[in-house]
Design an enzyme around this catalytic site. Structure first.
Site, PDB file in Angstrom:
ATOM      1  N   GLY A 257       0.843  -1.187   0.000  1.00  0.00           N
ATOM      2  CA  GLY A 257       0.000   0.000   0.000  1.00  0.00           C
ATOM      3  C   GLY A 257       0.879   1.238   0.000  1.00  0.00           C
ATOM      4  O   GLY A 257       1.951   1.250  -0.616  1.00  0.00           O
ATOM      5  N   CYS A 258       0.465   2.281   0.679  1.00  0.00           N
ATOM      6  CA  CYS A 258       1.280   3.494   0.779  1.00  0.00           C
ATOM      7  C   CYS A 258       2.659   3.118   1.311  1.00  0.00           C
ATOM      8  O   CYS A 258       2.775   2.472   2.354  1.00  0.00           O
ATOM      9  CB  CYS A 258       0.601   4.507   1.690  1.00  0.00           C
ATOM     10  SG  CYS A 258       1.597   5.981   1.989  1.00  0.00           S
TER      11      CYS A 258
END
Length: 412
Positions: A257-258
Protein backbone atom coordinates in the site's frame (compact mmCIF):
# COMPACT_ATOMS: atom_id res chain seq x y z
CA UNK A 1 1.25 46.16 -4.77
CA UNK A 2 0.68 43.75 -1.90
CA UNK A 3 2.50 40.54 -1.07
CA UNK A 4 0.77 37.21 -0.85
CA UNK A 5 1.63 35.89 2.62
CA UNK A 6 0.20 32.86 4.39
CA UNK A 7 0.50 31.95 8.04
CA UNK A 8 1.36 28.27 8.26
CA UNK A 9 -1.40 26.71 10.29
CA UNK A 10 -1.25 24.01 12.95
CA UNK A 11 -3.56 21.82 10.89
CA UNK A 12 -1.00 21.62 8.10
CA UNK A 13 1.31 19.36 10.08
CA UNK A 14 1.27 16.82 12.86
CA UNK A 15 2.75 17.18 16.33
CA UNK A 16 5.55 14.68 16.62
CA UNK A 17 7.17 15.66 19.91
CA UNK A 18 6.03 12.38 21.47
CA UNK A 19 8.48 10.59 19.17
CA UNK A 20 11.38 12.43 20.75
CA UNK A 21 12.49 11.42 24.22
CA UNK A 22 15.07 14.10 24.95
CA UNK A 23 16.75 16.91 23.03
CA UNK A 24 20.29 18.08 22.77
CA UNK A 25 19.59 21.60 23.87
CA UNK A 26 21.46 24.70 22.80
CA UNK A 27 20.41 28.28 22.43
CA UNK A 28 18.89 29.41 19.16
CA UNK A 29 20.47 31.98 16.88
CA UNK A 30 18.47 34.83 18.33
CA UNK A 31 15.88 35.42 21.01
CA UNK A 32 13.25 35.29 18.29
CA UNK A 33 13.96 31.60 17.76
CA UNK A 34 13.15 30.86 21.38
CA UNK A 35 9.48 31.23 20.57
CA UNK A 36 9.78 29.74 17.09
CA UNK A 37 6.64 28.44 15.49
CA UNK A 38 3.65 29.47 17.47
CA UNK A 39 2.09 27.77 14.49
CA UNK A 40 3.73 24.42 13.68
CA UNK A 41 5.00 24.32 10.14
CA UNK A 42 6.13 21.71 7.65
CA UNK A 43 9.02 23.41 5.90
CA UNK A 44 10.63 22.39 2.65
CA UNK A 45 14.19 23.42 1.88
CA UNK A 46 16.36 22.01 -0.88
CA UNK A 47 13.51 19.68 -1.90
CA UNK A 48 13.47 17.98 1.51
CA UNK A 49 10.75 18.28 4.17
CA UNK A 50 11.59 19.48 7.65
CA UNK A 51 9.16 19.22 10.52
CA UNK A 52 9.32 21.64 13.40
CA UNK A 53 7.33 21.29 16.59
CA UNK A 54 7.33 22.22 20.24
CA UNK A 55 8.28 19.56 22.73
CA UNK A 56 6.28 18.96 25.85
CA UNK A 57 8.52 21.22 27.93
CA UNK A 58 8.21 24.11 25.52
CA UNK A 59 11.53 23.70 23.75
CA UNK A 60 11.60 23.94 19.96
CA UNK A 61 12.51 20.63 18.34
CA UNK A 62 13.56 20.05 14.75
CA UNK A 63 14.04 16.77 12.93
CA UNK A 64 17.11 16.24 10.73
CA UNK A 65 16.70 17.32 7.10
CA UNK A 66 18.36 14.19 5.81
CA UNK A 67 16.85 10.93 7.02
CA UNK A 68 19.20 8.46 8.60
CA UNK A 69 19.08 4.76 9.40
CA UNK A 70 21.62 2.16 10.32
CA UNK A 71 22.18 -1.38 11.41
CA UNK A 72 22.75 -1.74 15.13
CA UNK A 73 24.71 -4.93 14.73
CA UNK A 74 27.39 -6.74 16.64
CA UNK A 75 31.10 -6.80 15.96
CA UNK A 76 30.58 -10.06 14.08
CA UNK A 77 29.87 -7.87 11.05
CA UNK A 78 33.51 -6.87 10.90
CA UNK A 79 34.92 -10.07 9.45
CA UNK A 80 37.32 -10.06 6.53
CA UNK A 81 35.83 -12.78 4.31
CA UNK A 82 34.31 -10.40 1.75
CA UNK A 83 36.03 -7.14 2.57
CA UNK A 84 37.78 -4.96 0.02
CA UNK A 85 41.09 -3.19 0.58
CA UNK A 86 40.18 0.00 -1.28
CA UNK A 87 38.27 3.13 -0.39
CA UNK A 88 34.51 2.72 -0.76
CA UNK A 89 32.74 3.77 -3.92
CA UNK A 90 29.11 4.41 -4.71
CA UNK A 91 26.95 1.35 -4.08
CA UNK A 92 29.37 -0.36 -1.69
CA UNK A 93 28.21 -1.57 1.70
CA UNK A 94 30.21 0.30 4.32
CA UNK A 95 30.58 -0.95 7.88
CA UNK A 96 31.76 1.69 10.32
CA UNK A 97 31.79 2.65 13.98
CA UNK A 98 30.78 6.07 15.28
CA UNK A 99 33.03 6.59 18.27
CA UNK A 100 31.61 10.07 18.84
CA UNK A 101 28.66 11.89 17.29
CA UNK A 102 27.59 15.13 18.94
CA UNK A 103 26.59 18.67 18.02
CA UNK A 104 29.44 21.04 17.35
CA UNK A 105 29.79 23.63 20.10
CA UNK A 106 30.88 27.10 19.01
CA UNK A 107 31.42 28.20 22.59
CA UNK A 108 29.07 31.15 22.38
CA UNK A 109 25.44 31.81 23.14
CA UNK A 110 24.33 31.54 19.54
CA UNK A 111 24.36 27.78 19.08
CA UNK A 112 21.46 26.29 17.12
CA UNK A 113 19.38 23.66 18.82
CA UNK A 114 19.93 20.06 17.71
CA UNK A 115 17.81 17.03 18.53
CA UNK A 116 18.75 13.64 19.79
CA UNK A 117 18.91 11.62 16.54
CA UNK A 118 16.05 9.34 15.58
CA UNK A 119 18.59 6.87 14.21
CA UNK A 120 21.33 4.69 15.67
CA UNK A 121 24.66 6.38 16.38
CA UNK A 122 26.34 3.84 18.64
CA UNK A 123 28.08 0.59 17.89
CA UNK A 124 28.82 -0.97 14.54
CA UNK A 125 26.69 0.54 11.78
CA UNK A 126 26.19 0.07 8.05
CA UNK A 127 25.10 2.07 5.05
CA UNK A 128 25.18 1.83 1.28
CA UNK A 129 27.48 4.60 0.08
CA UNK A 130 25.50 7.30 -1.76
CA UNK A 131 22.42 5.17 -1.16
CA UNK A 132 20.55 7.59 1.09
CA UNK A 133 20.24 7.46 4.87
CA UNK A 134 22.74 9.28 7.03
CA UNK A 135 23.97 12.78 6.37
CA UNK A 136 25.67 13.41 3.02
CA UNK A 137 28.66 14.71 4.97
CA UNK A 138 29.13 11.32 6.58
CA UNK A 139 28.94 9.56 3.20
CA UNK A 140 31.57 11.99 1.87
CA UNK A 141 33.83 11.48 4.88
CA UNK A 142 33.65 7.68 4.64
CA UNK A 143 34.42 7.81 0.90
CA UNK A 144 37.84 9.30 1.70
CA UNK A 145 38.85 6.57 4.15
CA UNK A 146 40.57 3.22 3.83
CA UNK A 147 39.40 0.12 5.73
CA UNK A 148 40.81 0.16 9.25
CA UNK A 149 41.38 3.92 9.21
CA UNK A 150 40.05 6.17 11.96
CA UNK A 151 39.39 9.90 11.80
CA UNK A 152 38.97 12.01 14.92
CA UNK A 153 37.58 15.51 15.40
CA UNK A 154 35.93 15.64 11.99
CA UNK A 155 33.14 18.14 11.52
CA UNK A 156 30.26 17.37 9.18
CA UNK A 157 27.43 19.64 8.15
CA UNK A 158 24.14 18.79 9.85
CA UNK A 159 22.41 19.04 6.50
CA UNK A 160 21.05 22.57 6.65
CA UNK A 161 23.81 24.61 5.02
CA UNK A 162 25.49 27.74 6.32
CA UNK A 163 23.78 30.85 7.64
CA UNK A 164 23.27 33.37 4.81
CA UNK A 165 22.76 37.00 5.86
CA UNK A 166 21.34 37.74 2.41
CA UNK A 167 18.26 35.71 3.35
CA UNK A 168 17.32 38.25 6.02
CA UNK A 169 15.18 41.10 4.68
CA UNK A 170 12.55 43.65 5.63
CA UNK A 171 9.06 44.19 4.28
CA UNK A 172 6.77 47.08 5.00
CA UNK A 173 3.45 46.51 6.66
CA UNK A 174 1.92 48.49 3.79
CA UNK A 175 3.12 45.81 1.34
CA UNK A 176 1.35 43.14 3.34
CA UNK A 177 -1.91 45.03 3.12
CA UNK A 178 -4.88 42.77 3.73
CA UNK A 179 -3.05 39.60 2.70
CA UNK A 180 -3.44 38.20 6.20
CA UNK A 181 -4.68 39.03 9.66
CA UNK A 182 -1.61 40.71 11.16
CA UNK A 183 -3.01 40.29 14.65
CA UNK A 184 -2.13 36.60 14.40
CA UNK A 185 1.53 37.30 13.66
CA UNK A 186 4.19 37.68 16.33
CA UNK A 187 7.93 37.21 16.60
CA UNK A 188 8.72 33.59 15.75
CA UNK A 189 5.69 33.05 13.50
CA UNK A 190 6.46 31.18 10.27
CA UNK A 191 5.11 32.74 7.08
CA UNK A 192 4.92 31.26 3.62
CA UNK A 193 5.44 33.84 0.88
CA UNK A 194 3.69 33.75 -2.48
CA UNK A 195 6.77 32.20 -4.12
CA UNK A 196 6.72 29.32 -1.64
CA UNK A 197 9.59 30.64 0.50
CA UNK A 198 9.13 30.07 4.23
CA UNK A 199 10.38 32.81 6.55
CA UNK A 200 10.31 33.51 10.26
CA UNK A 201 9.41 36.87 11.71
CA UNK A 202 12.36 38.05 13.83
CA UNK A 203 11.54 41.73 14.39
CA UNK A 204 8.33 43.74 14.21
CA UNK A 205 7.26 47.37 14.45
CA UNK A 206 4.38 49.39 13.07
CA UNK A 207 6.17 50.08 9.80
CA UNK A 208 8.28 47.02 8.97
CA UNK A 209 8.80 43.35 9.72
CA UNK A 210 12.17 41.61 9.53
CA UNK A 211 11.99 38.14 8.00
CA UNK A 212 14.62 35.42 8.08
CA UNK A 213 14.50 32.74 5.37
CA UNK A 214 17.45 30.77 6.76
CA UNK A 215 16.69 27.35 8.17
CA UNK A 216 16.62 27.45 11.97
CA UNK A 217 19.57 25.03 12.01
CA UNK A 218 21.58 26.77 9.29
CA UNK A 219 25.21 26.49 10.32
CA UNK A 220 24.65 23.51 12.60
CA UNK A 221 27.23 20.74 12.47
CA UNK A 222 28.29 17.57 14.22
CA UNK A 223 31.66 16.58 15.68
CA UNK A 224 32.45 13.04 14.66
CA UNK A 225 35.03 10.38 15.50
CA UNK A 226 34.60 7.50 13.07
CA UNK A 227 36.37 4.26 12.18
CA UNK A 228 35.89 2.60 8.80
CA UNK A 229 35.72 -1.09 9.61
CA UNK A 230 35.02 -2.69 6.27
CA UNK A 231 34.09 -2.12 2.63
CA UNK A 232 32.15 -4.71 0.64
CA UNK A 233 30.45 -4.80 -2.72
CA UNK A 234 26.73 -4.21 -2.60
CA UNK A 235 24.14 -6.10 -4.63
CA UNK A 236 24.46 -5.66 -8.36
CA UNK A 237 21.38 -6.86 -10.21
CA UNK A 238 18.20 -5.24 -8.91
CA UNK A 239 15.76 -7.49 -10.76
CA UNK A 240 15.04 -11.24 -10.87
CA UNK A 241 18.28 -13.22 -11.23
CA UNK A 242 17.20 -16.86 -11.30
CA UNK A 243 18.10 -19.56 -8.80
CA UNK A 244 19.80 -17.40 -6.17
CA UNK A 245 21.40 -14.00 -5.66
CA UNK A 246 25.16 -13.75 -5.62
CA UNK A 247 27.14 -11.90 -3.02
CA UNK A 248 26.79 -11.41 0.70
CA UNK A 249 23.96 -8.87 0.57
CA UNK A 250 20.58 -9.39 -1.06
CA UNK A 251 17.62 -7.37 -2.28
CA UNK A 252 13.91 -7.77 -1.54
CA UNK A 253 10.97 -5.81 -2.94
CA UNK A 254 7.52 -5.48 -1.38
CA UNK A 255 4.34 -3.52 -2.06
CA UNK A 256 2.27 -2.84 1.06
CA UNK A 257 0.00 0.00 0.00
CA UNK A 258 1.28 3.49 0.78
CA UNK A 259 5.03 3.02 0.93
CA UNK A 260 5.80 5.43 3.78
CA UNK A 261 4.79 3.18 6.68
CA UNK A 262 6.23 0.01 5.20
CA UNK A 263 9.59 1.65 4.63
CA UNK A 264 9.87 2.80 8.24
CA UNK A 265 8.97 -0.70 9.45
CA UNK A 266 11.84 -2.15 7.41
CA UNK A 267 14.22 0.60 8.49
CA UNK A 268 13.65 -0.50 12.08
CA UNK A 269 14.42 -4.17 11.40
CA UNK A 270 17.93 -5.29 12.40
CA UNK A 271 19.74 -6.70 9.39
CA UNK A 272 18.22 -4.21 6.96
CA UNK A 273 20.97 -1.92 5.65
CA UNK A 274 19.21 0.32 3.16
CA UNK A 275 15.68 1.11 1.99
CA UNK A 276 14.20 3.04 -0.89
CA UNK A 277 10.63 3.64 -1.97
CA UNK A 278 9.55 3.76 -5.57
CA UNK A 279 7.44 2.22 -8.30
CA UNK A 280 7.50 -1.21 -9.93
CA UNK A 281 5.51 -3.69 -12.05
CA UNK A 282 4.38 -0.99 -14.49
CA UNK A 283 4.83 -0.17 -18.15
CA UNK A 284 5.96 3.46 -18.29
CA UNK A 285 9.64 4.26 -17.92
CA UNK A 286 10.65 6.60 -15.12
CA UNK A 287 7.12 7.41 -13.92
CA UNK A 288 6.47 10.30 -11.57
CA UNK A 289 4.44 10.00 -8.40
CA UNK A 290 1.64 12.01 -10.00
CA UNK A 291 1.57 9.66 -12.99
CA UNK A 292 1.52 6.56 -10.80
CA UNK A 293 -1.35 8.01 -8.78
CA UNK A 294 -3.52 8.15 -11.89
CA UNK A 295 -3.46 4.35 -12.00
CA UNK A 296 -2.66 4.38 -15.71
CA UNK A 297 1.03 3.40 -15.62
CA UNK A 298 0.48 -0.03 -14.09
CA UNK A 299 2.94 0.58 -11.26
CA UNK A 300 2.42 -0.07 -7.60
CA UNK A 301 4.07 1.80 -4.74
CA UNK A 302 6.87 -0.41 -3.48
CA UNK A 303 9.75 -0.66 -1.02
CA UNK A 304 13.14 -2.03 -2.01
CA UNK A 305 15.31 -3.35 0.78
CA UNK A 306 19.00 -4.27 0.90
CA UNK A 307 19.63 -6.69 3.74
CA UNK A 308 22.14 -9.13 5.19
CA UNK A 309 20.60 -12.64 5.04
CA UNK A 310 23.01 -13.71 7.78
CA UNK A 311 21.41 -11.16 10.10
CA UNK A 312 17.75 -11.33 9.03
CA UNK A 313 15.97 -13.96 6.96
CA UNK A 314 13.87 -13.26 3.90
CA UNK A 315 11.09 -15.13 5.70
CA UNK A 316 11.16 -12.53 8.48
CA UNK A 317 11.00 -9.71 5.94
CA UNK A 318 7.98 -11.28 4.23
CA UNK A 319 6.25 -11.93 7.55
CA UNK A 320 6.73 -8.32 8.57
CA UNK A 321 5.00 -7.21 5.39
CA UNK A 322 2.13 -9.66 5.81
CA UNK A 323 1.67 -8.62 9.42
CA UNK A 324 1.34 -5.01 8.31
CA UNK A 325 -1.24 -5.98 5.69
CA UNK A 326 -3.34 -8.02 8.11
CA UNK A 327 -6.81 -8.63 6.68
CA UNK A 328 -5.95 -6.55 3.60
CA UNK A 329 -4.23 -9.60 2.10
CA UNK A 330 -7.77 -10.58 0.96
CA UNK A 331 -8.52 -7.20 -0.66
CA UNK A 332 -7.82 -6.47 -4.31
CA UNK A 333 -6.07 -3.17 -5.05
CA UNK A 334 -6.60 -1.89 -1.53
CA UNK A 335 -4.67 -1.40 1.70
CA UNK A 336 -6.51 0.39 4.46
CA UNK A 337 -8.37 3.31 2.96
CA UNK A 338 -6.03 3.53 -0.03
CA UNK A 339 -7.63 2.10 -3.16
CA UNK A 340 -6.39 1.70 -6.70
CA UNK A 341 -3.97 -0.43 -8.67
CA UNK A 342 -1.12 1.74 -7.43
CA UNK A 343 -1.85 0.44 -3.91
CA UNK A 344 -2.04 -3.25 -4.75
CA UNK A 345 0.09 -5.36 -2.48
CA UNK A 346 2.69 -7.84 -3.60
CA UNK A 347 5.90 -9.74 -2.99
CA UNK A 348 8.31 -9.42 -5.91
CA UNK A 349 10.95 -12.12 -5.64
CA UNK A 350 14.51 -11.64 -6.87
CA UNK A 351 15.37 -15.32 -6.98
CA UNK A 352 13.73 -18.72 -6.79
CA UNK A 353 14.57 -19.17 -3.13
CA UNK A 354 12.61 -16.04 -2.27
CA UNK A 355 9.68 -17.28 -4.35
CA UNK A 356 9.57 -20.58 -2.46
CA UNK A 357 9.65 -18.87 0.93
CA UNK A 358 6.90 -16.44 -0.05
CA UNK A 359 4.72 -19.18 -1.53
CA UNK A 360 4.90 -21.16 1.69
CA UNK A 361 3.99 -18.18 3.84
CA UNK A 362 1.09 -17.14 1.61
CA UNK A 363 -0.36 -20.66 1.82
CA UNK A 364 -0.86 -20.06 5.53
CA UNK A 365 -3.29 -17.26 4.72
CA UNK A 366 -5.51 -19.30 2.43
CA UNK A 367 -9.03 -19.93 3.69
CA UNK A 368 -12.33 -21.14 2.24
CA UNK A 369 -14.10 -17.79 2.35
CA UNK A 370 -11.19 -15.59 1.34
CA UNK A 371 -8.78 -15.56 -1.58
CA UNK A 372 -5.32 -14.14 -1.00
CA UNK A 373 -4.90 -11.11 -3.27
CA UNK A 374 -1.25 -10.42 -2.51
CA UNK A 375 0.68 -10.66 -5.77
CA UNK A 376 3.67 -12.98 -6.06
CA UNK A 377 5.68 -12.05 -9.16
CA UNK A 378 9.22 -11.77 -10.41
CA UNK A 379 10.97 -8.54 -9.51
CA UNK A 380 11.06 -6.12 -12.40
CA UNK A 381 12.68 -2.74 -12.87
CA UNK A 382 12.29 -0.56 -9.78
CA UNK A 383 12.09 3.18 -10.31
CA UNK A 384 13.25 5.11 -7.28
CA UNK A 385 10.67 7.57 -6.03
CA UNK A 386 11.15 11.28 -5.58
CA UNK A 387 13.56 12.43 -2.86
CA UNK A 388 10.81 13.86 -0.69
CA UNK A 389 9.21 10.41 -0.43
CA UNK A 390 12.40 8.73 0.81
CA UNK A 391 12.33 7.96 4.56
CA UNK A 392 9.31 10.25 4.73
CA UNK A 393 8.13 9.28 8.20
CA UNK A 394 11.60 9.62 9.67
CA UNK A 395 11.64 13.17 8.31
CA UNK A 396 8.32 13.61 10.05
CA UNK A 397 9.80 12.77 13.45
CA UNK A 398 9.26 9.01 13.86
CA UNK A 399 12.11 6.86 15.13
CA UNK A 400 14.02 4.63 12.73
CA UNK A 401 16.23 3.12 15.40
CA UNK A 402 16.65 -0.63 15.12
CA UNK A 403 14.11 -2.46 17.22
CA UNK A 404 11.90 0.60 17.77
CA UNK A 405 8.37 -0.47 18.66
CA UNK A 406 6.49 2.82 18.64
CA UNK A 407 3.28 2.74 16.60
CA UNK A 408 3.94 3.85 13.02
CA UNK A 409 1.72 6.76 12.10
CA UNK A 410 1.24 6.76 8.35
CA UNK A 411 1.50 10.47 7.84
CA UNK A 412 4.44 12.88 7.85
Amino acid sequence: MSLKVTILLFSQVFLVASAWSTAWRGTTRSAAYGGLLANLSSLRTSSSSILLAKTGDGECAVTPEVPLSSLDASSELVDSSSSLSRKPKSGDVVTFTLLRFQPTSSGDDDEPLVLEPLFDTKGTLQLVLDGGNYLPGLHKLLSTMNPGESIQDATIDAGYGGYNPDLVFKISTAEIGSALDTSLVKIGTALQMGNGMVCRVTEMNDETWTLDANHVLAGAAYDVDVKLDKVEEGPGNLEYVGESQEGKYEIATFALGCFWGGELAYQRMPGVISTHVGYTQGTKENPTYEEVCTGTTGHTEAIQVIYDPNAVSFKSLVQLGLDRLGGDVYKLNQVGNDRGTQYRHGIYYHDDKQRSVAEELLKGYEKEDGEVMTELKKAEVFYKGEDYHQQYLLKGGQSAKKGSSETIRCYG
